[in-house]
Design a protein around this motif. Structure first.
Motif, PDB file in Angstrom:
ATOM      1  N   HIS A 138       0.784  -1.159   0.109  1.00 46.50           N
ATOM      2  CA  HIS A 138      -0.005  -0.202  -0.041  1.00 46.50           C
ATOM      3  C   HIS A 138       0.995   1.029  -0.059  1.00 46.50           C
ATOM      4  N   VAL A 139       0.425   2.223  -0.697  1.00 45.98           N
ATOM      5  CA  VAL A 139       0.961   3.597  -0.610  1.00 45.98           C
ATOM      6  C   VAL A 139       1.062   4.386   0.704  1.00 45.98           C
ATOM      7  N   THR A 140      -0.031   4.587   1.153  1.00 43.55           N
ATOM      8  CA  THR A 140      -0.174   5.154   2.423  1.00 43.55           C
ATOM      9  C   THR A 140      -1.432   4.610   3.469  1.00 43.55           C
ATOM     10  N   LEU A 141      -1.536   4.908   4.571  1.00 45.02           N
ATOM     11  CA  LEU A 141      -2.877   4.354   5.382  1.00 45.02           C
ATOM     12  C   LEU A 141      -3.933   4.642   4.944  1.00 45.02           C
ATOM     13  N   ALA A 142      -4.006   5.574   3.645  1.00 45.56           N
ATOM     14  CA  ALA A 142      -5.391   5.937   2.867  1.00 45.56           C
ATOM     15  C   ALA A 142      -5.974   4.938   2.353  1.00 45.56           C
ATOM     16  N   PHE A 143      -5.159   3.605   2.159  1.00 46.21           N
ATOM     17  CA  PHE A 143      -5.445   2.464   1.581  1.00 46.21           C
ATOM     18  C   PHE A 143      -6.666   1.845   2.392  1.00 46.21           C
ATOM     19  N   CYS A 144      -6.718   2.234   3.411  1.00 49.63           N
ATOM     20  CA  CYS A 144      -8.057   1.457   4.253  1.00 49.63           C
ATOM     21  C   CYS A 144      -9.178   2.281   4.183  1.00 49.63           C
ATOM     22  N   GLU A 145      -9.124   3.611   3.272  1.00 51.50           N
ATOM     23  CA  GLU A 145     -10.417   4.191   3.181  1.00 51.50           C
ATOM     24  C   GLU A 145     -11.456   3.873   2.123  1.00 51.50           C
ATOM     25  N   ASP A 146     -10.685   2.792   1.277  1.00 48.27           N
ATOM     26  CA  ASP A 146     -11.595   2.203   0.135  1.00 48.27           C
ATOM     27  C   ASP A 146     -11.510   0.797   0.127  1.00 48.27           C
ATOM     28  N   PRO A 147     -12.697  -0.056   0.410  1.00 49.05           N
ATOM     29  CA  PRO A 147     -12.888  -1.330   0.355  1.00 49.05           C
ATOM     30  C   PRO A 147     -12.480  -2.023  -1.100  1.00 49.05           C
ATOM     31  N   VAL A 148     -12.784  -1.249  -2.274  1.00 44.39           N
ATOM     32  CA  VAL A 148     -12.494  -1.780  -3.467  1.00 44.39           C
ATOM     33  C   VAL A 148     -10.948  -2.221  -3.370  1.00 44.39           C
ATOM     34  N   ARG A 149     -10.177  -1.467  -2.732  1.00 47.81           N
ATOM     35  CA  ARG A 149      -8.795  -1.717  -2.792  1.00 47.81           C
ATOM     36  C   ARG A 149      -8.473  -3.063  -2.480  1.00 47.81           C
ATOM     37  N   ILE A 150      -9.159  -3.959  -1.555  1.00 48.97           N
ATOM     38  CA  ILE A 150      -9.195  -5.327  -1.292  1.00 48.97           C
ATOM     39  C   ILE A 150      -9.430  -6.139  -2.502  1.00 48.97           C
ATOM     40  N   LEU A 151     -10.128  -5.803  -3.233  1.00 50.08           N
ATOM     41  CA  LEU A 151     -10.686  -6.408  -4.375  1.00 50.08           C
ATOM     42  C   LEU A 151      -9.486  -6.154  -5.527  1.00 50.08           C
ATOM     43  N   ARG A 152      -8.789  -5.140  -5.462  1.00 50.64           N
ATOM     44  CA  ARG A 152      -7.791  -4.744  -6.737  1.00 50.64           C
ATOM     45  C   ARG A 152      -6.595  -5.513  -6.122  1.00 50.64           C
ATOM     46  N   VAL A 153      -6.209  -5.544  -4.852  1.00 49.37           N
ATOM     47  CA  VAL A 153      -4.883  -6.529  -4.559  1.00 49.37           C
ATOM     48  C   VAL A 153      -5.427  -7.991  -4.741  1.00 49.37           C
ATOM     49  N   ALA A 154      -6.555  -8.552  -4.696  1.00 48.21           N
ATOM     50  CA  ALA A 154      -6.817  -9.897  -4.992  1.00 48.21           C
ATOM     51  C   ALA A 154      -6.720  -9.912  -6.528  1.00 48.21           C
ATOM     52  N   ARG A 155      -7.214  -9.184  -7.204  1.00 47.44           N
ATOM     53  CA  ARG A 155      -7.398  -9.344  -8.820  1.00 47.44           C
ATOM     54  C   ARG A 155      -5.865  -9.193  -9.021  1.00 47.44           C
ATOM     55  N   LEU A 156      -4.908  -8.299  -8.623  1.00 47.24           N
ATOM     56  CA  LEU A 156      -3.596  -7.993  -9.106  1.00 47.24           C
ATOM     57  C   LEU A 156      -2.791  -9.512  -8.604  1.00 47.24           C
ATOM     58  N   SER A 157      -3.100  -9.987  -7.550  1.00 50.10           N
ATOM     59  CA  SER A 157      -2.589 -11.282  -7.259  1.00 50.10           C
ATOM     60  C   SER A 157      -2.741 -12.318  -8.353  1.00 50.10           C
ATOM     61  N   ALA A 158      -3.924 -12.195  -8.836  1.00 53.14           N
ATOM     62  CA  ALA A 158      -4.552 -13.450  -9.787  1.00 53.14           C
ATOM     63  C   ALA A 158      -3.509 -13.107 -11.127  1.00 53.14           C
ATOM     64  N   ARG A 159      -3.454 -11.954 -11.364  1.00 52.00           N
ATOM     65  CA  ARG A 159      -2.613 -11.412 -12.692  1.00 52.00           C
ATOM     66  C   ARG A 159      -1.253 -11.591 -12.473  1.00 52.00           C
ATOM     67  N   PHE A 160      -0.582 -11.102 -11.203  1.00 52.17           N
ATOM     68  CA  PHE A 160       0.907 -11.208 -11.084  1.00 52.17           C
ATOM     69  C   PHE A 160       1.089 -12.414  -9.981  1.00 52.17           C
ATOM     70  N   SER A 161       1.154 -13.704 -10.305  1.00 52.72           N
ATOM     71  CA  SER A 161       0.966 -14.698  -9.422  1.00 52.72           C
ATOM     72  C   SER A 161       2.386 -14.968  -8.531  1.00 52.72           C
ATOM     73  N   ASP A 162       3.497 -14.536  -9.242  1.00 51.55           N
ATOM     74  CA  ASP A 162       4.735 -14.410  -8.365  1.00 51.55           C
ATOM     75  C   ASP A 162       5.001 -13.210  -7.464  1.00 51.55           C
ATOM     76  N   PHE A 163       3.988 -12.248  -7.460  1.00 56.61           N
ATOM     77  CA  PHE A 163       4.107 -11.179  -6.362  1.00 56.61           C
ATOM     78  C   PHE A 163       3.545 -11.841  -4.989  1.00 56.61           C
TER      79      PHE A 163
END
Length: 416
Positions: A138-163
């Motif tokens: 995450h960039v800053t603690l403002a990450f916590c303010e938007d729950p969609v970011r949970i979904l984005r991290v999960a989606r990017l994990s599916a795309r970049f499986s070695d991250f």
């Protein structure tokens, strides 16, 4: 196109993918030091409802004014957006979700072919280092303010499986779920991110990331998969079901199947029942409400929903179809609406091939070969002739349908 005092930067995923040597699909731009009036005067078309976004007059790419955000309520819509020529690039990048998405390149440094010198990147949050380390942070603690970011991290994990996910980011995601932020996700955004994640190379990683932070139980409770926040021991059957689901969705991705098939693979167990009884009505032995509730809640498109319903209801019968007699095969085809929608039935068989243990390509899946042959036999039957003959003998309505069904059974019995 920047004027005096106005700077334009390419930002986000386009910069990330270019630095990783991946094809750049969509480019996003941010304008620093601009105003809506100045941008519009240069031929840009305003399109943003919530904040100033403009379409380029030639490329039709999106350009947004640099902005900051302030949280005012739960959910991803609970923000006040602030734009001003005084907002700096760093301030704009600070509101982004992950460091690897908070990298920018000046427009003037980008060549005609889209390439740029990596030395020209603006990287105030060390996103390039995280790219090299294969870390989602995450960039800053403002990450916590938007729950969609949970979904984005999960989606990017599916795309970049070695991250991997940085431990502090993982902790923030768990905290957000526990504080109820995931309960305020808008249905359209859940489906948007879920569907995009299913279309990545390793959708199982998306599901696992969501499960580990507790979000999966909030957005897809019907799946009833192991929840890490539950202190009760996970049963062997539950663990096996989870491992099997991961295998099924990854198989659909490996075979590059369309979204509707991948969603059907995700939800095939909603309606699971014991060994098939070919004398029973499947609709009486399944629980279609689970799948219907899920689809209604996250607003799954009709094509995906209808295919998933057939697969969830019929996949056990389809798997056992090599043992069925002609009459049962015809009833199975009719329940799947295969005679009216043969193309969709091919997708049903593809989903079943993924569910098969071990999974088999469609060309090697015996049930698919037998059912496809049976469908062709039934489709070749001149039903209009059968109907006319039945009506000439005084049959009507339901009687005609029963005679057509009997003719299909007879033709298939002879063919098999």
């Amino acid at each position: 196109m920047a004027t005096s005092g106005m700077q334009i930067f390419m930002v986000g995923g386009a910069v990330r993918d270019a630095l990783m040597g991946l094809p750049v699909q969509d480019r996003d731009w941010v304008i620093v030091g601009g105003t809506p009036e100045v941008v519009t005067a240069q031929g840009f078309t305003p399109v943003g409802k919530d904040f100033p976004v403009f379409l380029h007059p030639d490329t039709r790419e999106e350009y947004a004014l640099a902005r900051t955000e302030r949280k005012t309520a739960r959910g991803y819509r609970g923000f006040i957006i602030y734009t001003s020529p005084d907002i700096t690039l760093d301030e704009d990048l600070a509101r982004r979700d992950l460091t690897i998405n908070a990298i920018a390149v000046p427009e003037h440094a980008i060549a005609a072919d889209g390439s740029f010198d990596p030395a020209q990147v603006r990287d105030p949050f060390n996103g390039v280092a995280d790219l090299r380390a294969r870390v989602l942070r995450h960039v800053t603690l403002a990450f916590c303010e938007d729950p969609v970011r949970i979904l984005r991290v999960a989606r990017l994990s599916a795309r970049f499986s070695d991250f991997s996910i940085h431990p502090q980011t993982q902790e923030l995601m768990c905290d957000m779920v526990q504080q109820g932020e995931a309960d305020h996700l808008v249905p359209e955004r859940v489906w948007q991110e879920l569907s995009r994640g299913l279309m990545e190379q390793h959708p199982s990683r998306m599901l696992d990331v969501l499960r580990r932070c507790g979000a999966l139980a909030r957005i897809l409770p019907e799946l009833k998969l192991p929840d890490p926040s539950d202190s009760a021991p996970v049963s062997v059957d539950t663990h096996a079901a989870w491992e099997n689901l991961m295998r099924v969705v990854d198989t659909a991705a490996l075979w590059k199947l369309p979204l509707a098939v991948r969603f059907a693979c995700l939800t095939y167990s909603l309606g699971q029942r014991p060994e098939p009884d070919t004398t029973a009505d499947p609709t009486a032995t399944t629980n279609p409400r689970l799948l219907k509730t899920l689809c209604e809640r996250i607003r799954v498109p009709v094509e995906c929903r209808e295919l998933a319903e057939v697969v969830a209801r019929e996949h056990v019968y389809l798997q056992a179809s090599d043992t069925l007699e002609a009459a049962d095969v015809v009833r199975l085809l009719e329940r799947c609406d295969a005679l009216r929608k043969p193309e969709r039935f091919a997708w049903v068989l593809q989903a079943c091939a993924c569910v098969q243990q071990p999974p088999l390509p469609l060309t090697q899946y015996p049930q698919a070969q037998r059912l496809s042959y049976a469908l062709n036999v039934v489709l070749d039957l001149p039903t209009q002739t059968v109907a006319e003959a039945a009506m000439s003998q005084g049959a009507s309505g339901k009687e005609v349908g029963e005679l057509i069904h009997a003719a299909r059974v007879k033709a298939l019995r002879q063919a098999l």
